[in-house]
Design a protein around this motif. Structure first.
Motif, mmCIF file in Angstrom:
data_model
loop_
_atom_site.group_PDB
_atom_site.id
_atom_site.type_symbol
_atom_site.label_atom_id
_atom_site.label_comp_id
_atom_site.label_asym_id
_atom_site.label_seq_id
_atom_site.Cartn_x
_atom_site.Cartn_y
_atom_site.Cartn_z
ATOM 1 N N ALA A 141 1.033 -1.147 -0.284
ATOM 2 C CA ALA A 141 0.126 0.014 0.055
ATOM 3 C C ALA A 141 0.657 1.542 0.145
ATOM 4 C CB ALA A 141 -0.565 0.409 1.435
ATOM 5 N N GLU A 142 1.991 1.047 0.680
ATOM 6 C CA GLU A 142 2.584 2.682 1.273
ATOM 7 C C GLU A 142 3.460 3.025 -0.547
ATOM 8 O OE1 GLU A 142 3.345 4.126 5.183
ATOM 9 O OE2 GLU A 142 5.789 3.645 4.687
ATOM 10 N N SER A 143 3.790 1.478 -1.061
ATOM 11 C CA SER A 143 4.948 1.644 -2.009
ATOM 12 C C SER A 143 4.016 2.237 -2.978
ATOM 13 C CB SER A 143 5.406 0.613 -1.988
ATOM 14 O OG SER A 143 6.080 0.378 -0.914
ATOM 15 N N THR A 144 3.480 1.697 -3.635
ATOM 16 C CA THR A 144 2.395 1.297 -4.233
ATOM 17 C C THR A 144 0.808 3.114 -4.654
ATOM 18 O OG1 THR A 144 0.683 0.001 -4.534
ATOM 19 C CG2 THR A 144 2.697 -0.874 -5.127
ATOM 20 N N GLY A 145 0.825 3.468 -3.819
ATOM 21 C CA GLY A 145 -0.418 4.328 -3.148
ATOM 22 C C GLY A 145 0.138 5.263 -3.485
ATOM 23 N N THR B 267 -1.756 1.697 5.350
ATOM 24 C CA THR B 267 -2.603 1.997 4.397
ATOM 25 C C THR B 267 -2.985 3.918 4.076
ATOM 26 O OG1 THR B 267 -4.475 1.129 5.591
ATOM 27 C CG2 THR B 267 -3.828 -0.425 4.215
ATOM 28 N N GLY B 268 -2.589 4.376 5.384
ATOM 29 C CA GLY B 268 -3.218 5.164 5.130
ATOM 30 C C GLY B 268 -2.207 5.926 4.293
ATOM 31 N N GLN B 269 -1.206 5.991 3.571
ATOM 32 C CA GLN B 269 -0.491 6.619 2.067
ATOM 33 C C GLN B 269 -0.842 6.120 0.865
ATOM 34 O OE1 GLN B 269 1.916 8.375 1.110
ATOM 35 N NE2 GLN B 269 1.604 8.028 -1.413
ATOM 36 N N LEU B 270 -2.177 4.928 0.497
ATOM 37 C CA LEU B 270 -2.917 4.741 -0.013
ATOM 38 C C LEU B 270 -4.024 5.680 -0.567
ATOM 39 C CD1 LEU B 270 -3.183 2.624 -2.573
ATOM 40 C CD2 LEU B 270 -4.333 0.882 -1.375
ATOM 41 N N HIS B 271 -4.508 5.498 0.750
ATOM 42 C CA HIS B 271 -5.856 6.037 1.095
ATOM 43 C C HIS B 271 -5.904 7.584 0.139
ATOM 44 C CE1 HIS B 271 -7.114 3.359 4.675
ATOM 45 N NE2 HIS B 271 -7.370 3.175 3.721
ATOM 46 N N LYS B 272 -4.835 8.587 0.239
ATOM 47 C CA LYS B 272 -5.197 9.430 -0.025
ATOM 48 C C LYS B 272 -4.066 9.990 -0.898
ATOM 49 C CE LYS B 272 -4.808 10.767 5.221
ATOM 50 N NZ LYS B 272 -4.496 9.081 6.042
ATOM 51 N N GLY B 273 -2.939 9.001 -1.209
ATOM 52 C CA GLY B 273 -2.007 9.434 -2.904
ATOM 53 C C GLY B 273 -2.534 8.758 -4.340
ATOM 54 N N GLY B 274 -3.464 7.459 -3.789
ATOM 55 C CA GLY B 274 -4.602 6.872 -4.775
ATOM 56 C C GLY B 274 -5.271 7.014 -5.125
ATOM 57 N N ALA C 64 -7.592 10.949 19.367
ATOM 58 C CA ALA C 64 -8.687 11.805 18.915
ATOM 59 C C ALA C 64 -7.767 12.970 17.893
ATOM 60 C CB ALA C 64 -9.540 12.631 19.778
ATOM 61 N N ALA C 65 -6.990 13.093 17.611
ATOM 62 C CA ALA C 65 -6.543 14.073 16.905
ATOM 63 C C ALA C 65 -5.757 13.665 15.690
ATOM 64 C CB ALA C 65 -4.665 15.036 17.452
ATOM 65 N N GLN C 66 -5.235 12.414 15.444
ATOM 66 C CA GLN C 66 -4.828 11.432 14.361
ATOM 67 C C GLN C 66 -6.186 11.025 14.692
ATOM 68 O OE1 GLN C 66 -2.495 8.748 17.041
ATOM 69 N NE2 GLN C 66 -0.991 9.043 16.282
ATOM 70 N N ALA C 67 -7.213 10.780 14.444
ATOM 71 C CA ALA C 67 -8.610 11.164 13.928
ATOM 72 C C ALA C 67 -9.324 12.007 13.316
ATOM 73 C CB ALA C 67 -9.899 10.146 14.219
ATOM 74 N N LEU C 68 -9.585 12.948 13.909
ATOM 75 C CA LEU C 68 -9.246 13.957 13.285
ATOM 76 C C LEU C 68 -9.172 14.638 11.853
ATOM 77 C CD1 LEU C 68 -10.760 16.518 16.415
ATOM 78 C CD2 LEU C 68 -12.521 14.908 14.731
ATOM 79 N N GLY C 69 -7.701 14.307 11.830
ATOM 80 C CA GLY C 69 -6.440 14.442 11.275
ATOM 81 C C GLY C 69 -6.841 13.657 10.317
ATOM 82 N N ASP C 70 -6.975 12.379 10.166
ATOM 83 C CA ASP C 70 -6.825 11.565 9.393
ATOM 84 C C ASP C 70 -8.590 11.929 8.300
ATOM 85 O OD1 ASP C 70 -6.451 9.378 7.174
ATOM 86 O OD2 ASP C 70 -7.861 8.334 8.788
ATOM 87 N N LEU C 71 -9.477 12.184 8.603
ATOM 88 C CA LEU C 71 -10.327 12.898 8.200
ATOM 89 C C LEU C 71 -9.943 13.456 7.937
ATOM 90 C CD1 LEU C 71 -13.323 11.371 7.620
ATOM 91 C CD2 LEU C 71 -14.388 12.728 10.012
#
Length: 577
Positions: free
Chosen positions: A292-296, A498-505, A536-543
């Motif tokens: 995920a982090e390598s291809t996304g 997978t966070g990289q793929l969620h945003k960069g894919g 909570a800050a990590q969740a809000l920042g991700d959203l």
């Protein structure tokens, strides 16, 4: 092409994709891909100088086993020292690449008799931190602080918390219960020296976190729990030899796998679904981050799907490719029949056989090499993670706001029912005009699913068996109802995966974020915020990052008991027809 008897691999179900795979083999051969990987030629992936600088400093994983082999006797001696010091537990404090391989080795091999028990803490969930603290014997626990950069915020918080606990017990001798694994010159190296850590292991700096399984990050914990590291390295070196520059593409296990996966992804088969023998099922945790982090990135990517219950062939769309990691003496033979049924239905199946558990060493290297090849096929840099820092920056900014105002910016909920409050962007709110029940809301959100999408459940919750069971049931229902791939990640650990793929894919993800009022909270020594506030800050920042990109994301917040809230969410999902 269909079988490599030396490595126990075969591929079936290629059908109409065979010619594209053939063309990819020819292209990689013409580009001399294997030789250029070993030569560390960044132009195989990118022409841009900035990318090339990153790539040149990211290929140390190719030869790191030489370093580990040279230090094997020293590592074994250190393991003896740890045993003689009376340590019964080892608690690794890490995230992403620094924690996933040790966790796989722990879950796969267990612990050898006479060696400490390993646990891996990789979540800021306060109930989880508390549970780990209560599960170990603090005075007899060796803490591994593992961070490549030496500045990972979660790991720093873990260290601050547990060092304060041990200092209260041992005063100035607290450092004797800590070791560090980090790159040279990091703040963590300096901390280790100042606090008089028992040992500081300096990893080669030319290895990225997700490629670090066979470096000190993986092999120090492996040695401490009694694994035969030399036996593991022998399997790695055998695989590396068969992936060497002079081996033709069709006979090179790393190129072979990378070519197939890359070619299929370019044709829309970009949901890489893992089916593993139960004894090695945790391997999916590690390879998920690697892929995920390598291809996304660059609006593309391969979605790794691990932990999704295997269903009937008709439940899957034409965007899947399955990888069956099959242990020779596995106790679960039923999987073979299910995998064969998938192939008969026309799904591409890659089968990789492992003779025993130590073959995982070979698989770590094979998948690292194959992922580098996939990057060359797809035209992405497989060694950077451009969107990971964004989430860290969001968290930092939100924590600064908490420090200034004493609260986080929760925003206004767009719907509430009993113990559940929902949060979303304007597009989410617009779809709820006629919603009267939670099921109505979820139906409206899931109606946004398009063909070839995936649905990601991101849970900022403690990973208990009860929570996992409810989330798996939600996941299965969505997969069966909408015929889409599903993933489940626990926050914040998935942000390093997978966070990289969620945003960069690509924009083909639909997100359900789960948060809750924490039943317990713990302070972080030296900080104004607690673990609960940090999570909570990590969740809000991700959203916020997802919404900034127009991703289809809905936050489900549970205000009462978490188990009851998840059951209610499951009931509502099941009402969606």
């Amino acid at each position: 092409m269909a079988r490599l008897s030396l490595q126990g691999c075969q591929v079936g179900g290629l059908g109409p994709y065979a010619s594209a795979v053939e063309a990819t083999f020819a292209d990689l051969a013409q580009r001399n891909a294997a030789a250029r990987i070993w030569a560390r030629d960044p132009a195989l992936w990118k022409a841009d100088p900035d990318h090339q600088k990153i790539i040149r400093n990211s290929l140390g994983w190719l030869t790191v086993t030489t370093t580990i082999r040279q230090r094997a006797a020293n590592l074994a001696g250190f393991a003896v020292e740890v045993g003689q010091a009376g340590f019964t537990h080892v608690l690794l404090l890490g995230m992403g690449g620094s924690s996933l391989c040790p966790d796989v080795l722990r879950l796969t091999f267990g612990g050898a008799a006479g060696f400490p028990t390993l646990a891996v803490l990789d979540t800021t969930d306060p109930a989880s931190v508390q549970a780990f603290e209560q599960a170990v014997d603090l005075p007899r626990t060796l803490f591994i602080v593992a961070s490549k950069s030496g500045t990972t915020p979660e790991i720093t918080a873990f260290y601050q918390y547990f060092f304060a606990k041990i200092r209260a017990l041992k005063g100035e001798r607290a450092g004797e219960q800590f070791i560090a694994i980090t790159d040279a010159g990091t703040p963590l190296e300096r901390t280790g020296a100042e606090a008089k850590f028992r040992r500081v292991f300096l990893n080669p700096s030319d290895i990225g976190g997700r490629y670090s399984a066979l470096s000190f990050f993986g092999m120090v914990p492996a040695t401490l729990i009694g694994l035969d590291v030399l036996r593991l390295l022998e399997r790695v070196e055998r695989m590396a030899h068969t992936c060497r520059a002079s081996v033709p593409a069709r006979e090179n296990p790393g190129v072979w796998l990378g070519a197939i996966l890359g070619a299929l992804a370019r044709l829309g088969r970009d949901k890489l679904t893992f089916v593993c023998s139960p004894e090695i099922v945790s391997f999916g945790y590690w390879v998920e981050q690697l892929i995920a982090e390598s291809t996304g990135k660059d609006g593309t990517g391969i979605l790794p799907v691990e932990g999704e219950a295997l269903g009937d062939p008709g439940l899957y769309g034409d965007d899947r490719v399955f990888v069956h990691l099959r242990l020779h003496d596995s106790m679960d033979r039923e999987l073979d029949g299910k995998v064969n049924a998938l192939e008969r239905a026309g799904h591409p199946i890659v089968t990789i056989g492992l003779q025993d558990l130590y073959d995982l060493g070979a698989e770590f290297f094979r998948w690292e090499f194959a992922t580098a090849v996939v990057g060359a096929v797809m035209g992405v840099n497989p060694f950077d993670q451009p969107n990971v820092q964004e989430s860290k920056d969001n968290t930092k900014r939100l924590l600064a706001e908490f420090k200034a105002k004493g609260r986080l910016p929760e925003g206004e909920s767009i719907f509430s029912e009993g113990p559940i409050r929902l949060y979303g962007d304007a597009a989410s709110a617009a779809g709820l005009r006629n919603a009267k029940t939670l099921a109505d809301v979820l139906k409206a959100h899931l109606a946004r699913i398009r063909p070839h999408d995936y649905v990601a459940l991101t849970a900022y919750l403690q990973a208990t068996s009860a929570h996992a069971e409810a989330l798996a049931a939600i996941r299965s229902h969505i997969r069966d109802r909408f015929r889409v791939a599903t993933t489940l990640g626990y926050g914040p650990r998935f942000l390093h995966s997978t966070g990289q793929l969620h945003k960069g894919g690509g924009d083909n993800g639909v997100f359900l974020q789960f948060t809750a009022d924490d039943p317990v909270d713990l302070p972080i020594p030296g900080e104004r915020h607690s673990f609960g506030v940090m999570k909570a800050a990590q969740a809000l920042g991700d959203l916020e990052s997802l919404q900034k990109r127009g991703r289809r994301a809905l936050r489900i917040h549970i205000t009462g008991g978490i188990e009851a809230g998840l059951r209610r969410a499951l009931e509502a999902v099941r009402e969606v027809r």
